[in-house]
Design a protein around this motif. Structure first.
Motif, PDB file in Angstrom:
ATOM      1  N   ASN A  25      10.830   3.329   2.165  1.00 49.49           N
ATOM      2  CA  ASN A  25      10.843   4.651   1.559  1.00 49.49           C
ATOM      3  C   ASN A  25      11.312   4.570   0.115  1.00 49.49           C
ATOM      4  O   ASN A  25      12.189   3.773  -0.219  1.00 49.49           O
ATOM      5  N   THR A  66       1.157   5.987  -9.248  1.00 50.06           N
ATOM      6  CA  THR A  66       1.533   7.115  -8.401  1.00 50.06           C
ATOM      7  C   THR A  66       1.362   8.407  -9.193  1.00 50.06           C
ATOM      8  O   THR A  66       2.160   9.327  -9.086  1.00 50.06           O
ATOM      9  N   GLN A 113       0.845  -1.197   0.000  1.00 52.27           N
ATOM     10  CA  GLN A 113       0.000   0.000   0.000  1.00 52.27           C
ATOM     11  C   GLN A 113       0.877   1.243   0.000  1.00 52.27           C
ATOM     12  O   GLN A 113       1.798   1.365   0.807  1.00 52.27           O
ATOM     13  N   THR A 114       0.581   2.178  -0.928  1.00 51.69           N
ATOM     14  CA  THR A 114       1.373   3.402  -1.040  1.00 51.69           C
ATOM     15  C   THR A 114       0.905   4.467  -0.053  1.00 51.69           C
ATOM     16  O   THR A 114      -0.227   4.459   0.408  1.00 51.69           O
ATOM     17  N   ASP A 115       1.821   5.385   0.238  1.00 50.92           N
ATOM     18  CA  ASP A 115       1.491   6.557   1.041  1.00 50.92           C
ATOM     19  C   ASP A 115       2.310   7.718   0.516  1.00 50.92           C
ATOM     20  O   ASP A 115       3.520   7.589   0.389  1.00 50.92           O
ATOM     21  N   PRO A 116       1.722   8.845   0.179  1.00 51.40           N
ATOM     22  CA  PRO A 116       0.276   9.057   0.127  1.00 51.40           C
ATOM     23  C   PRO A 116      -0.336   8.360  -1.085  1.00 51.40           C
ATOM     24  O   PRO A 116       0.369   7.864  -1.941  1.00 51.40           O
ATOM     25  N   GLY A 117      -1.626   8.372  -1.153  1.00 51.42           N
ATOM     26  CA  GLY A 117      -2.343   7.831  -2.298  1.00 51.42           C
ATOM     27  C   GLY A 117      -3.182   6.617  -2.017  1.00 51.42           C
ATOM     28  O   GLY A 117      -4.200   6.402  -2.632  1.00 51.42           O
ATOM     29  N   ASN A 118      -2.781   5.774  -1.072  1.00 50.44           N
ATOM     30  CA  ASN A 118      -3.539   4.587  -0.696  1.00 50.44           C
ATOM     31  C   ASN A 118      -3.862   3.644  -1.846  1.00 50.44           C
ATOM     32  O   ASN A 118      -4.882   2.969  -1.832  1.00 50.44           O
ATOM     33  N   ALA A 168       3.854   8.704  -4.773  1.00 51.79           N
ATOM     34  CA  ALA A 168       4.004   8.057  -3.471  1.00 51.79           C
ATOM     35  C   ALA A 168       5.464   8.112  -3.053  1.00 51.79           C
ATOM     36  O   ALA A 168       6.362   7.939  -3.874  1.00 51.79           O
ATOM     37  N   ASN A 169       5.712   8.342  -1.771  1.00 51.14           N
ATOM     38  CA  ASN A 169       7.100   8.378  -1.308  1.00 51.14           C
ATOM     39  C   ASN A 169       7.441   7.208  -0.404  1.00 51.14           C
ATOM     40  O   ASN A 169       8.563   7.082   0.050  1.00 51.14           O
ATOM     41  N   LYS A 170       6.467   6.344  -0.134  1.00 48.00           N
ATOM     42  CA  LYS A 170       6.738   5.133   0.640  1.00 48.00           C
ATOM     43  C   LYS A 170       5.668   4.090   0.360  1.00 48.00           C
ATOM     44  O   LYS A 170       4.589   4.394  -0.132  1.00 48.00           O
TER      45      LYS A 170
END
Length: 73
Positions: free
Chosen positions: A71, A40, A14-19, A46-48
């Motif tokens: 990350n 993304t 699951q990405t963050d941000p963006g979900n 997404a940065n993580k």
């Protein structure tokens, strides 16, 4: 990913941000190879990514195996 027992092992990304998320599952002593692309396509992207592993027992119960945040380089 390999399942070394009856039942399944499942990985959730699951990405963050963006979900955005992707799920992959290997069952009953089998190996599953996979690749995927998580979108993304938003400013900054997404940065993580969070990676969660769980065992799905033959009776349907879940056993959490662990999670890790990675990350983006």
């Amino acid at each position: 990913m390999e399942s070394h027992w009856s039942g399944c092992v499942q990985a959730v990304f699951q990405t963050d941000p963006g979900n955005a998320f992707e799920t992959r599952t290997a069952c009953n002593n089998h190996t599953t190879t996979f690749g995927f692309t998580i979108p993304t396509d938003f400013p900054g992207g997404a940065n993580k990514v969070f990676v969660t592993l769980a065992k799905i027992n033959p009776n349907g119960t879940l056993e959490w195996l662990g999670a890790r945040m990675l990350n983006r380089p």
